[in-house]
Design a protein around this motif. Structure first.
Motif, PDB file in Angstrom:
ATOM      1  N   LEU A 109     -16.790   5.348  37.731  1.00  0.00           N
ATOM      2  CA  LEU A 109     -17.241   4.636  36.542  1.00  0.00           C
ATOM      3  C   LEU A 109     -18.765   4.545  36.508  1.00  0.00           C
ATOM      4  O   LEU A 109     -19.410   4.271  37.524  1.00  0.00           O
ATOM      5  CB  LEU A 109     -16.650   3.220  36.547  1.00  0.00           C
ATOM      6  N   ARG A 110     -19.355   4.776  35.335  1.00  0.00           N
ATOM      7  CA  ARG A 110     -20.787   4.578  35.151  1.00  0.00           C
ATOM      8  C   ARG A 110     -21.005   3.115  34.754  1.00  0.00           C
ATOM      9  O   ARG A 110     -20.431   2.650  33.769  1.00  0.00           O
ATOM     10  CB  ARG A 110     -21.329   5.505  34.066  1.00  0.00           C
ATOM     11  N   VAL A 111     -21.834   2.408  35.513  1.00  0.00           N
ATOM     12  CA  VAL A 111     -21.989   0.966  35.325  1.00  0.00           C
ATOM     13  C   VAL A 111     -23.443   0.624  35.061  1.00  0.00           C
ATOM     14  O   VAL A 111     -24.348   1.082  35.761  1.00  0.00           O
ATOM     15  CB  VAL A 111     -21.493   0.196  36.569  1.00  0.00           C
ATOM     16  N   ILE A 112     -23.674  -0.192  34.020  1.00  0.00           N
ATOM     17  CA  ILE A 112     -25.009  -0.712  33.712  1.00  0.00           C
ATOM     18  C   ILE A 112     -24.881  -2.212  33.488  1.00  0.00           C
ATOM     19  O   ILE A 112     -24.033  -2.658  32.708  1.00  0.00           O
ATOM     20  CB  ILE A 112     -25.613  -0.042  32.469  1.00  0.00           C
ATOM     21  N   ASN A 113     -25.712  -2.988  34.179  1.00  0.00           N
ATOM     22  CA  ASN A 113     -25.679  -4.441  34.076  1.00  0.00           C
ATOM     23  C   ASN A 113     -27.042  -4.919  33.576  1.00  0.00           C
ATOM     24  O   ASN A 113     -28.041  -4.833  34.286  1.00  0.00           O
ATOM     25  CB  ASN A 113     -25.370  -5.055  35.451  1.00  0.00           C
ATOM     26  N   LEU A 114     -27.100  -5.401  32.316  1.00  0.00           N
ATOM     27  CA  LEU A 114     -28.352  -5.837  31.705  1.00  0.00           C
ATOM     28  C   LEU A 114     -28.540  -7.340  31.902  1.00  0.00           C
ATOM     29  O   LEU A 114     -27.584  -8.102  31.818  1.00  0.00           O
ATOM     30  CB  LEU A 114     -28.361  -5.517  30.212  1.00  0.00           C
ATOM     31  N   SER A 115     -29.778  -7.760  32.112  1.00  0.00           N
ATOM     32  CA  SER A 115     -30.080  -9.185  32.230  1.00  0.00           C
ATOM     33  C   SER A 115     -31.467  -9.445  31.658  1.00  0.00           C
ATOM     34  O   SER A 115     -32.281  -8.533  31.507  1.00  0.00           O
ATOM     35  CB  SER A 115     -30.018  -9.650  33.687  1.00  0.00           C
TER      36      SER A 115
END
Length: 497
Positions: A219-225
């Motif tokens: 899975l390609r995962v991006i976590n924005l904050s």
């Protein structure tokens, strides 16, 4: 003051170049070499067979007009043209469906309860309590808004466990609802994007979702904050760019929320108290794909405008400590002016993409009249965006934000009704509020096939991000966060909720 801003153009150009390079390499290895080999062998065979064939048929040999090299040149040219077309042609991106968090009645926090807790709290002085009362009165919110469990105590305390519990309550609920609506298998999800500004645990929120739903290992995962209220719109643009380079038919899950428990401010700085007063619990999950099958909306445009190069814009939504060391998010008195400048910059990019030629000609005429003919008394022309969109979802930053955008874009009361009613019923849910507004439009039965929707998000940085949708299939049934109360709306927000 000149405002520097950026759009998605550079990102799109880099994406095009990357895809062009990838397609070129694949074409060279998989197509050109076999074609060259086949053409060369075919030409050799043709030279040996041609004399025998012409003699047998009694044909008088003529000078050759088309050589094998000509055929090879034409084939290679066609391959190059196809490669360029495929690399520059963006795939259509679709919204399969979306789901919004539906808070239970036990999370309801009335304005009277909120104010009474402020009076009883040893943290706030009388002037702060009076300020809270004034803002609550003008907030445009009803007594039906909901807050996380920790905000129901007189002195809210939110540790790591409480914050994680809030994430799980909101995020897992909206994903469960989305899975039930789309009937998608978890294994079909190729990428995951999450956004939450104030709470960034380790492991990340994205990892919490992967663990709960046992998503695939590749899975390609991006976590924005840290992007605040505009992050949900930003995530749509990011998902669209990812889908351009993923296999056709891939799915991207986007989850947007704001965990407000850890953001509670326990001091007397008025600019930091606004977050306590206006923000409420909420979240949304969206499933995007390049497959039109079962899709409900098609992505039209995405425009991102960031003004962080300007110091006033950069600091207008700023997390910091007050003079007593209490951590909070301060909202500058310049916020409305900064938001106006960011929206104007965004419109300058978005307008040519969505407005008809008649509106663009009017803009040009007024510009020439003012700048070239020096008609200084002429007022700037406000484009009629109602000819480009049937529905508007404006971030519910507060009554002043909604009213400012309404006047700035010359919108009708009907155009801003979804925003005002979302603020009244649910409060400011930060990044997910525009999806509650879209749900309001559908619950009212206003959405028709072919209708266009314009989502406008504002956020820290300072950013103004907009995205356009075209309806493919209106909702077939009544569901979502408005199912139990839509019959009561619209209400007169000038009265006390």
């Amino acid at each position: 003051m000149k405002v520097n801003y950026a759009t998605s153009n550079n990102m799109s150009l880099r994406s095009h170049l990357k895809r062009l390079n990838l397609l070129y390499n694949r074409t060279a290895h998989n197509l050109v070499l076999p074609i060259v080999t086949t053409t060369t062998l075919g030409a050799s065979a043709l030279k040996k067979v041609a004399p025998w064939l012409t003699a047998a048929l009694g044909i008088v040999p003529q000078p050759s007009v088309i050589c094998p090299i000509h055929i090879l040149f034409v084939v290679v040219l066609l391959i190059i043209m196809a490669t360029v077309y495929l690399s520059l042609h963006r795939r259509a991106v679709y919204l399969v469906d979306y789901a919004c968090f539906r808070p239970s009645s036990n999370l309801r926090l009335t304005k009277a309860t909120f104010l009474e807790h402020a009076r009883l709290s040893p943290l706030f002085d009388d002037s702060t309590v009076n300020f809270i009362a004034t803002i609550l009165e003008r907030s445009g919110m009803s007594d039906h808004t909901c807050a996380p469990p920790v905000h129901h105590y007189i002195h809210p305390y939110c540790g790591l466990d409480e914050a994680r519990a809030e994430v799980e309550l909101v995020v897992f609920s909206v994903i469960d609802d989305l899975m039930a609506k789309t009937h998608i298998n978890c294994g079909a999800i190729g990428a995951l994007i999450t956004n939450c500004s104030a709470f960034s645990p380790v492991p990340s929120m994205a990892d919490m979702i992967v663990n709960r739903y046992k998503l695939r290992g590749d899975l390609r995962v991006i976590n924005l904050s840290g992007m605040a209220c505009s992050a949900a719109v930003t995530s749509v643009g990011l998902a669209s760019n990812m889908l351009q380079v993923m296999p056709w038919g891939s799915h991207v899950l986007v989850v947007s929320t704001e965990t407000i428990g850890p953001s509670y401010y326990g001091g007397n700085n008025r600019s930091m108290q606004l977050v306590n007063i206006l923000f409420r619990i909420g979240g949304a999950a969206k499933l995007l794909s390049t497959s039109r099958s079962m899709a409900r909306f098609r992505l039209g445009h995405f425009t991102r405008t960031i003004t962080a190069a300007n110091n006033a814009a950069y600091q207008c939504v700023y997390q910091e400590e007050d003079d007593k060391g209490n951590l909070g998010i301060a909202l500058s008195k310049d916020l409305m002016d900064v938001a106006k400048d960011a929206l104007e910059a965004n419109i300058m990019t978005t307008g040519p993409l969505v407005l008809p030629a008649s509106e663009l000609l009017k803009i040009l005429f007024f510009y020439v009249a003012k700048k070239v003919l020096h008609w200084r008394t002429i007022r700037p022309y406000i484009p009629n965006f109602s000819v480009a969109f049937e529905h508007f979802c404006i971030h519910v930053g507060g009554p002043a934000v909604i009213t400012s955008v309404q006047h700035g874009l010359n919108l009708s009361d009907r155009n801003v009704e979804p925003s005002k009613m979302t603020l009244h019923r649910f409060g400011n849910q930060s990044t997910s509020s525009v999806w509650y507004e879209l749900s309001y439009i559908e619950a009212k039965g206003w959405m028709k096939k072919g209708n266009r929707v314009w989502m406008i998000g504002f956020g820290a940085g300072y950013e103004c991000n907009t995205v356009g949708w075209v309806c493919i299939q209106p909702s077939s049934g009544m569901d979502g966060p408005w199912v139990s109360c839509i019959h009561r709306y619209p209400v007169d927000v000038s009265k006390n909720g």
